[in-house]
Design a protein around this motif. Structure first.
Motif, short mmCIF file in Angstrom:
data_model
loop_
_atom_site.label_atom_id
_atom_site.label_comp_id
_atom_site.label_asym_id
_atom_site.label_seq_id
_atom_site.Cartn_x
_atom_site.Cartn_y
_atom_site.Cartn_z
N ILE A 88 1.66 -29.59 -68.02
CA ILE A 88 0.90 -29.66 -66.70
C ILE A 88 -0.48 -29.08 -67.00
N GLY A 89 -1.27 -29.62 -65.90
CA GLY A 89 -2.61 -29.01 -65.90
C GLY A 89 -3.52 -29.86 -64.99
N ALA A 90 -4.79 -29.72 -65.42
CA ALA A 90 -5.56 -30.54 -64.60
C ALA A 90 -6.44 -31.86 -65.13
N SER A 91 -7.81 -32.04 -65.23
CA SER A 91 -8.12 -33.20 -65.68
C SER A 91 -7.97 -33.27 -67.35
N THR A 92 -8.14 -31.98 -68.17
CA THR A 92 -7.89 -31.77 -69.43
C THR A 92 -6.60 -32.17 -69.85
N THR A 93 -5.59 -32.31 -69.07
CA THR A 93 -4.20 -32.71 -69.18
C THR A 93 -4.00 -34.18 -68.74
N ASP A 94 -4.54 -34.57 -67.67
CA ASP A 94 -4.55 -35.81 -67.12
C ASP A 94 -5.28 -36.91 -67.79
#
Length: 177
Positions: A88-94
């Motif tokens: 889970i996370g933000a753009s660095t995960t997406d």
């Protein structure tokens, strides 16, 4: 617009106009929801062309109905001998410029699957992330995914947006003990 005449003052006319506008927008929104509803539970699959150095020139960006990017993990059916990992996370995960298999979460699944193959254990990963999210955004949305995926491991990659959006030029880290 609405024209109001008579004994009302200019301020009252503006208020009435604003109320009429808000009612009109509300009625239009209601009509759209009734006659052309948007199914929030649909997944997406987009073919994306890009000209970024070091990346594929064309990718397919996919998310399922829960907003997950996943290779093999099926939230509805858990394999008997499996380990589920939710990233889970933000753009660095997406990683919206990458195919799902090429994201770090997809690579994690591939490498762990190889590592545990001889033990008869399947490793499946899924990512739930959105560019720009800060910790409160993720916390507000992750519970439903945790219930659906039922992961044994959760990997969190968060923080840069919190610092970038909340930090500012005078930001300094305060040791929280």
């Amino acid at each position: 617009g609405v024209v109001v005449t008579g004994r009302f003052g200019r301020g009252t006319s503006i208020v009435i106009s604003m109320v009429a506008f808000a009612i009109t927008i509300g009625m239009a929104e209601g009509a759209i929801r009734v006659f052309a509803p948007l199914d929030q539970r649909q997944g997406i699959s987009l073919r994306v062309k890009q000209d970024l150095p070091g990346l594929r020139s064309e990718i397919v960006y996919e998310r399922d109905e829960l907003g997950l990017r996943r290779l093999t993990l099926d939230p509805k059916q858990k394999l008997h001998e499996s380990i589920r990992v939710l990233c889970i996370g933000a753009s660095t995960t997406d990683q919206p410029t990458q195919e799902t298999a090429d994201t770090w979460c997809g690579v994690l699944q591939s490498r762990l699957a190889q590592e545990f193959l001889h033990r008869g254990i399947t490793v499946e990963t899924a990512s739930f992330a959105q560019g720009g999210w800060r910790v409160p955004d993720l916390v507000a949305r992750v519970a439903e995914r945790l219930d659906a995926v039922r992961p044994e491991v959760v990997v969190v990659l968060m923080g840069i947006n919190d610092l970038a959006f909340n930090g500012g030029p005078d930001y300094s880290y305060v040791d929280l003990k």
